[in-house]
Design a protein around this motif. Structure first.
Motif, PDB file in Angstrom:
ATOM      1  N   GLU A 173      12.844 -14.139   4.107  1.00  0.00           N
ATOM      2  CA  GLU A 173      13.137 -13.486   5.380  1.00  0.00           C
ATOM      3  C   GLU A 173      14.072 -12.308   5.151  1.00  0.00           C
ATOM      4  N   ALA A 174      13.825 -11.237   5.881  1.00  0.00           N
ATOM      5  CA  ALA A 174      14.681 -10.054   5.811  1.00  0.00           C
ATOM      6  C   ALA A 174      14.977  -9.575   7.229  1.00  0.00           C
ATOM      7  N   ALA A 190       9.603  -7.670  -2.223  1.00  0.00           N
ATOM      8  CA  ALA A 190      10.065  -7.715  -3.611  1.00  0.00           C
ATOM      9  C   ALA A 190      10.842  -6.458  -3.984  1.00  0.00           C
ATOM     10  N   VAL A 191      10.386  -5.298  -3.520  1.00  0.00           N
ATOM     11  CA  VAL A 191      11.093  -4.047  -3.801  1.00  0.00           C
ATOM     12  C   VAL A 191      12.453  -4.049  -3.116  1.00  0.00           C
ATOM     13  N   LEU A 192      12.493  -4.467  -1.855  1.00  0.00           N
ATOM     14  CA  LEU A 192      13.767  -4.512  -1.139  1.00  0.00           C
ATOM     15  C   LEU A 192      14.736  -5.474  -1.824  1.00  0.00           C
ATOM     16  N   LEU A 220      19.992   1.900  -2.495  1.00  0.00           N
ATOM     17  CA  LEU A 220      20.384   1.736  -1.106  1.00  0.00           C
ATOM     18  C   LEU A 220      21.701   2.458  -0.874  1.00  0.00           C
ATOM     19  N   GLY A 221      21.776   3.165   0.224  1.00  0.00           N
ATOM     20  CA  GLY A 221      23.001   3.856   0.574  1.00  0.00           C
ATOM     21  C   GLY A 221      23.315   3.638   2.029  1.00  0.00           C
ATOM     22  N   ALA A 222      24.270   4.382   2.544  1.00  0.00           N
ATOM     23  CA  ALA A 222      24.586   4.281   3.965  1.00  0.00           C
ATOM     24  C   ALA A 222      23.376   4.737   4.771  1.00  0.00           C
TER      25      ALA A 222
END
Length: 224
Positions: free
Chosen positions: A140-141, A156-158, A217-219
């Motif tokens: 779950e995301a 999977a990438v996330l 991942l950034g702001a």
């Protein structure tokens, strides 16, 4: 996650590979111990699913070599041997887990995800970055509490990006960890999947493209 299946029964190996791929786990197969050692030497596997009784180099020797030379790779022993002594011997070689045949694919998947969650440096069971929250076990995301309907490759990438905790993940790493050895090294699949993931995450875009390096991942909004 990328897994190497070392199994000399072709039907079993193919069934496991198909089942793991369905769970968004990249899986390669090899049928003997010598081939296993060759693959582990050139690919960065998270887990080796290892049958003990295999042709060539014995499974016990493969396990000992992986534990010694590749400490970041977990070993799950997979065997028909059910005696306690066999299990004890497997753990004594440094195996991280043990599963006897016959078994349910669902149990193997759960055990693989448990092993991947326990690398040499501990990581939390639920990943969080900014307004993103990802639970690898429940698959779950969420973003700002909103459930994200992600395809298997997107998830999977996330997960890789969140495990990097703001670090850059190259397209090559995405290809290695999310796809398998049959993937075309020149494929645009990682770029396309990142693009569709961005759409699924919505605005502002939390994925930053680092020219010539990869993604991180950034702001929200793509700022550092």
């Amino acid at each position: 996650m990328r897994v190497l299946i070392v199994e000399d029964e072709a039907f079993m190996a193919e069934a496991l590979q198909a089942g793991l791929r369905h769970e968004a786990i990249a899986a390669d197969t090899v049928s003997d111990g010598d081939g296993a050692l060759e693959r582990v030497a050139v690919n960065d596997y998270d887990v080796v699913v290892l049958d003990r009784d295999i042709p060539g180099t014995h499974g016990d020797d493969v396990c000992a070599t992986v534990v010694r030379d590749h400490p970041g790779t977990r070993v799950l022993m997979l065997t028909a041997a059910t005696r306690l002594r066999d299990k004890v011997d497997g753990f004594a070689l440094g195996a991280d887990d043990y599963l006897t045949k016959p078994f349910a694919l669902e149990e193997l998947v759960v055990r693989l995800r448990a092993l991947a969650r326990r690398p040499r440096t501990a990581v939390p069971p639920v990943l969080e970055f900014g307004d993103l929250r990802l639970d690898p076990y429940r698959r779950e995301a969420y973003r700002n509490g909103r459930y994200l309907r992600l395809a298997r490759k997107q998830f999977a990438v996330l997960e890789l990006l969140m495990r990097a905790d703001g670090g850059v993940v190259s397209a090559e790493t995405l290809l290695e960890k999310v796809w398998d050895e049959n993937a075309d090294p020149f494929t645009s699949a990682p770029r396309v999947t990142v693009s569709t993931l961005r759409r699924a995450l919505g605005e502002p875009d939390p994925v930053v493209t680092v020219p010539g390096a990869g993604y991180r991942l950034g702001a929200p909004g793509g700022k550092a």
